[in-house]
Design a protein around this motif. Sequence first.
Motif, PDB file in Angstrom:
ATOM      1  N   ALA A 135       0.852  -1.189   0.000  1.00  0.00           N
ATOM      2  CA  ALA A 135       0.000   0.000   0.000  1.00  0.00           C
ATOM      3  C   ALA A 135       0.891   1.243   0.000  1.00  0.00           C
ATOM      4  O   ALA A 135       1.255   1.760   1.054  1.00  0.00           O
ATOM      5  N   PRO A 136       1.268   1.711  -1.196  1.00  0.00           N
ATOM      6  CA  PRO A 136       2.183   2.857  -1.277  1.00  0.00           C
ATOM      7  C   PRO A 136       1.484   4.194  -1.009  1.00  0.00           C
ATOM      8  O   PRO A 136       0.285   4.353  -1.234  1.00  0.00           O
ATOM      9  N   ALA A 137       2.293   5.149  -0.562  1.00  0.00           N
ATOM     10  CA  ALA A 137       1.851   6.549  -0.485  1.00  0.00           C
ATOM     11  C   ALA A 137       2.281   7.223  -1.790  1.00  0.00           C
ATOM     12  O   ALA A 137       2.143   6.630  -2.865  1.00  0.00           O
ATOM     13  N   VAL A 138       2.790   8.441  -1.732  1.00  0.00           N
ATOM     14  CA  VAL A 138       3.161   9.155  -2.964  1.00  0.00           C
ATOM     15  C   VAL A 138       4.468   8.593  -3.511  1.00  0.00           C
ATOM     16  O   VAL A 138       5.518   8.694  -2.880  1.00  0.00           O
ATOM     17  N   VAL A 139       4.374   7.976  -4.673  1.00  0.00           N
ATOM     18  CA  VAL A 139       5.545   7.415  -5.347  1.00  0.00           C
ATOM     19  C   VAL A 139       5.706   8.147  -6.672  1.00  0.00           C
ATOM     20  O   VAL A 139       4.737   8.315  -7.419  1.00  0.00           O
ATOM     21  N   GLY A 157      10.444  12.004   5.220  1.00  0.00           N
ATOM     22  CA  GLY A 157      10.934  13.214   4.585  1.00  0.00           C
ATOM     23  C   GLY A 157      11.092  13.201   3.080  1.00  0.00           C
ATOM     24  O   GLY A 157      11.622  14.160   2.513  1.00  0.00           O
ATOM     25  N   ARG A 158      10.621  12.159   2.428  1.00  0.00           N
ATOM     26  CA  ARG A 158      10.733  12.132   0.967  1.00  0.00           C
ATOM     27  C   ARG A 158       9.621  11.287   0.356  1.00  0.00           C
ATOM     28  O   ARG A 158       9.072  10.387   0.998  1.00  0.00           O
ATOM     29  N   ASN A 159       9.313  11.590  -0.919  1.00  0.00           N
ATOM     30  CA  ASN A 159       8.407  10.750  -1.688  1.00  0.00           C
ATOM     31  C   ASN A 159       9.076   9.414  -1.986  1.00  0.00           C
ATOM     32  O   ASN A 159      10.302   9.287  -1.960  1.00  0.00           O
ATOM     33  N   GLY A 160       8.241   8.430  -2.302  1.00  0.00           N
ATOM     34  CA  GLY A 160       8.774   7.127  -2.676  1.00  0.00           C
ATOM     35  C   GLY A 160       9.256   7.107  -4.112  1.00  0.00           C
ATOM     36  O   GLY A 160       8.877   7.946  -4.940  1.00  0.00           O
ATOM     37  N   GLN A 161      10.102   6.148  -4.410  1.00  0.00           N
ATOM     38  CA  GLN A 161      10.570   5.878  -5.764  1.00  0.00           C
ATOM     39  C   GLN A 161      10.123   4.469  -6.149  1.00  0.00           C
ATOM     40  O   GLN A 161       9.887   3.630  -5.275  1.00  0.00           O
ATOM     41  N   PRO A 162       9.998   4.178  -7.440  1.00  0.00           N
ATOM     42  CA  PRO A 162       9.572   2.833  -7.843  1.00  0.00           C
ATOM     43  C   PRO A 162      10.367   1.716  -7.177  1.00  0.00           C
ATOM     44  O   PRO A 162       9.811   0.677  -6.807  1.00  0.00           O
ATOM     45  N   LYS A 163      11.675   1.918  -6.998  1.00  0.00           N
ATOM     46  CA  LYS A 163      12.504   0.867  -6.397  1.00  0.00           C
ATOM     47  C   LYS A 163      12.085   0.570  -4.966  1.00  0.00           C
ATOM     48  O   LYS A 163      12.224  -0.573  -4.499  1.00  0.00           O
ATOM     49  N   ASP A 164      11.576   1.575  -4.241  1.00  0.00           N
ATOM     50  CA  ASP A 164      11.146   1.352  -2.866  1.00  0.00           C
ATOM     51  C   ASP A 164      10.002   0.344  -2.809  1.00  0.00           C
ATOM     52  O   ASP A 164       9.967  -0.545  -1.953  1.00  0.00           O
ATOM     53  N   ASP A 182       5.109   3.454   2.699  1.00  0.00           N
ATOM     54  CA  ASP A 182       4.574   4.819   2.637  1.00  0.00           C
ATOM     55  C   ASP A 182       5.394   5.870   3.367  1.00  0.00           C
ATOM     56  O   ASP A 182       4.892   6.963   3.662  1.00  0.00           O
ATOM     57  N   GLY A 183       6.640   5.554   3.661  1.00  0.00           N
ATOM     58  CA  GLY A 183       7.472   6.544   4.344  1.00  0.00           C
ATOM     59  C   GLY A 183       6.967   6.926   5.721  1.00  0.00           C
ATOM     60  O   GLY A 183       7.338   7.965   6.265  1.00  0.00           O
TER      61      GLY A 183
END
Length: 255
Positions: A184-188, A216-223, A247-248
Amino acid sequence: MRFKGKVAVLTGAGSGIGKETAKRLVSEGARVVINGRDKAKLEAAANEIDSTGKNVAISAGDIALPATGQAAVDLAVERFGRLDVLVNNAGVFNPKPFLELTEGDYDWYLDTILKGKFFTAQAAAKAMKEHGGAIVQTGSMWAIQAIGATPSAAYSAANAGVHAMVRNLAIELAPHKIRVNAVAPAVVETPVYNTFMSDDQVAKTLPTFNAFHPLGRNGQPKDVAEAILFLASDEASWITGAVLPVDGGVTAGRS
């Protein structure tokens, strides 16, 4: 080489999280079938994933149509001999206030996100039932927590259905040794934002969400890809029915 000898189908794999996951699966020994609506984009992604073409095949089509998921599964079995992993990643996103949502908007979300994942999972489970396997769905943080800045009632409802489906399928498919989980990702930061904003708008808007995440950061596809690969691997052999926030820290609370 966690996936040596394994065969995977990935939906929504022409870019972003899906493409990154496919790339990592192949790097760890898998052969993959990638799905998306844009054949040219899929061909470019396939070349990037494996320029030899030996370990990747494409299956273009709209995942909202049950025949599309079935075709991807059939291709995996025909081309590579079996199916071990399904990554149900296809989705759509376009924030719009509830009072402005139309029936067409509603159907777009439910058909692509929920119906698409439902019937593709069904096709995959039928192909896995004799030997087991793993299904990983891409759900959403928005199905867990509402965000006023990105009004997403229909999107959230569709993904809440995905989360509920994960738990139900985990129980039903356990006797077949098929595990079912979700991330369940947040902003990627993926190209999905470019589908409803210009490049300039994306460049200005996405950085404003960095602070929204406690880390402190948006997600990246690799995350997200790393989490998907864990859930799909034998390292998670005793995990099923889980929805993993990637989701950081958003769903943990606010600092």
